[in-house]
Design a protein around this motif. Sequence first.
Motif, PDB file in Angstrom:
ATOM      1  N   UNK A 246       0.720  -1.253  -0.047  1.00 27.86           N
ATOM      2  CA  UNK A 246       0.020   0.270  -0.018  1.00 27.86           C
ATOM      3  C   UNK A 246       0.926   1.280  -0.181  1.00 27.86           C
ATOM      4  N   UNK A 247       1.997   1.100   0.279  1.00 32.06           N
ATOM      5  CA  UNK A 247       2.795   2.254   0.228  1.00 32.06           C
ATOM      6  C   UNK A 247       3.071   3.331  -0.664  1.00 32.06           C
ATOM      7  N   UNK A 248       2.825   3.140  -2.064  1.00 33.12           N
ATOM      8  CA  UNK A 248       2.487   3.740  -3.112  1.00 33.12           C
ATOM      9  C   UNK A 248       1.445   3.951  -3.585  1.00 33.12           C
ATOM     10  N   UNK A 249       0.410   3.783  -2.915  1.00 35.29           N
ATOM     11  CA  UNK A 249      -1.115   4.340  -3.395  1.00 35.29           C
ATOM     12  C   UNK A 249      -1.458   5.483  -3.208  1.00 35.29           C
ATOM     13  N   UNK A 250      -1.963   6.033  -4.447  1.00 39.73           N
ATOM     14  CA  UNK A 250      -2.484   7.288  -4.275  1.00 39.73           C
ATOM     15  C   UNK A 250      -3.557   7.800  -3.211  1.00 39.73           C
ATOM     16  N   UNK A 251      -3.354   8.877  -2.656  1.00 42.23           N
ATOM     17  CA  UNK A 251      -4.328   9.335  -1.693  1.00 42.23           C
ATOM     18  C   UNK A 251      -4.716  10.806  -1.965  1.00 42.23           C
ATOM     19  N   UNK A 252      -5.765  10.894  -1.354  1.00 42.07           N
ATOM     20  CA  UNK A 252      -6.566  12.236  -1.323  1.00 42.07           C
ATOM     21  C   UNK A 252      -6.780  12.863   0.033  1.00 42.07           C
ATOM     22  N   UNK A 253      -6.931  14.343  -0.063  1.00 35.68           N
ATOM     23  CA  UNK A 253      -6.956  14.901   1.284  1.00 35.68           C
ATOM     24  C   UNK A 253      -8.053  14.371   2.088  1.00 35.68           C
ATOM     25  N   UNK A 254      -9.031  13.801   1.524  1.00 36.72           N
ATOM     26  CA  UNK A 254     -10.107  12.953   2.417  1.00 36.72           C
ATOM     27  C   UNK A 254      -9.480  11.962   3.061  1.00 36.72           C
ATOM     28  N   UNK A 255      -8.554  11.099   2.344  1.00 35.21           N
ATOM     29  CA  UNK A 255      -8.010  10.084   2.963  1.00 35.21           C
ATOM     30  C   UNK A 255      -7.239  10.426   3.934  1.00 35.21           C
ATOM     31  N   UNK A 256      -6.362  11.545   3.985  1.00 34.02           N
ATOM     32  CA  UNK A 256      -5.555  11.960   5.253  1.00 34.02           C
ATOM     33  C   UNK A 256      -6.580  12.498   6.470  1.00 34.02           C
ATOM     34  N   UNK A 257      -7.655  13.261   6.090  1.00 33.88           N
ATOM     35  CA  UNK A 257      -8.523  13.454   7.189  1.00 33.88           C
ATOM     36  C   UNK A 257      -8.925  12.354   7.909  1.00 33.88           C
ATOM     37  N   UNK A 258      -9.309  11.221   7.252  1.00 31.49           N
ATOM     38  CA  UNK A 258      -9.661  10.020   7.779  1.00 31.49           C
ATOM     39  C   UNK A 258      -8.713   9.187   8.662  1.00 31.49           C
ATOM     40  N   UNK A 259      -7.494   9.313   8.169  1.00 32.16           N
ATOM     41  CA  UNK A 259      -6.259   8.485   8.829  1.00 32.16           C
ATOM     42  C   UNK A 259      -6.243   9.807  10.209  1.00 32.16           C
ATOM     43  N   UNK A 260      -6.244  11.098  10.330  1.00 33.32           N
ATOM     44  CA  UNK A 260      -6.253  11.835  11.235  1.00 33.32           C
ATOM     45  C   UNK A 260      -7.153  11.619  12.393  1.00 33.32           C
ATOM     46  N   UNK A 261      -8.648  11.439  11.970  1.00 37.19           N
ATOM     47  CA  UNK A 261      -9.443  11.015  12.841  1.00 37.19           C
ATOM     48  C   UNK A 261      -9.491   9.615  13.530  1.00 37.19           C
TER      49      UNK A 261
END
Length: 301
Positions: A246-261
């Motif tokens: 998974x370390x090269x999977x493209x991600x979005x701002x929404x993904x990052x927000x989900x991570x922080x929550x």
Amino acid sequence: MTQQPQPDMNDEKARASAWFRSLRDDIVAAFQNVEDTQSEGSFSHLPAGRFEVTETTRASDDGSDAGGGLMSVMRGGRVFEKVGVNVSTVYGVLGERAQMAMAARKGIDGMKDDPRFWAAGISLVAHMQNPHTPAVHMNTRMFWTPHAWWFGGGSDLNPCIEYADDTAAFHAVQKEHCDRHDASYYPRYKEWADEYFYVPHRGRARGVGGIFYDDHNTGDWENDFAFTQDVGRAFLPAFLAPTNKRRNTPWTDADKDQQLVHRGLYAEYNLVYDRGTKFGLETGHDANAVLMSLPPMAKWV
């Protein structure tokens, strides 16, 4: 768990302590190799992460030697946003609160009369840069008192974005290593992890589970130590598979927000419920090492 008076077990203690240090060295080397081989993705322009190593000490009431360890932390890497791999060997006399907790939780008699203890272990928590790459926790330890000894620990996966195949693969490695010792270990310790890594005030688990065990004493120290070693050996193949996937999977701002929550949930659990956090702070171990598990950034909604 046996309640017979225990010998000092100095040889066994030395072997256990040396094993946890050896496991630490292997994991640190493997994680730095992951950093070195990261050549694409959003953070590949960063320098390959390296661990900063700090000696830790345990404070004793009378100023006597109470042991310590190594805190190894990598921050701001290409793959790992923050990862800590700590080892420690501590000893001395348990305070009154710790004595009461030990007697109540372990059912150990005699702690008030002879509150000496010795403990060694490894503790690891990794928080990742890419939201698709799961966070993870692992620890194994040996604990001794004059009244009983036991092993404990486990490993659990904490993705903010869940993939069923990653979960299945992680659990398969845990089961394989448990089954080498006893076919009942994996289902028993998986269930224990599901119960232990549950956040009651949120009504959910903090991740997708793994295994957790405590009070592990069959009466055969060699076999129990061998099992604990295999729990440690299972960690790298279980965790590096989803990491590399998974370390090269493209991600979005929404993904990052989900991570922080999700990290907020993780922090709540570690500060409110985690036994290791409570024990480390109550027995005077280095607070920075005890709280190493907390994420570098988190968010609450």
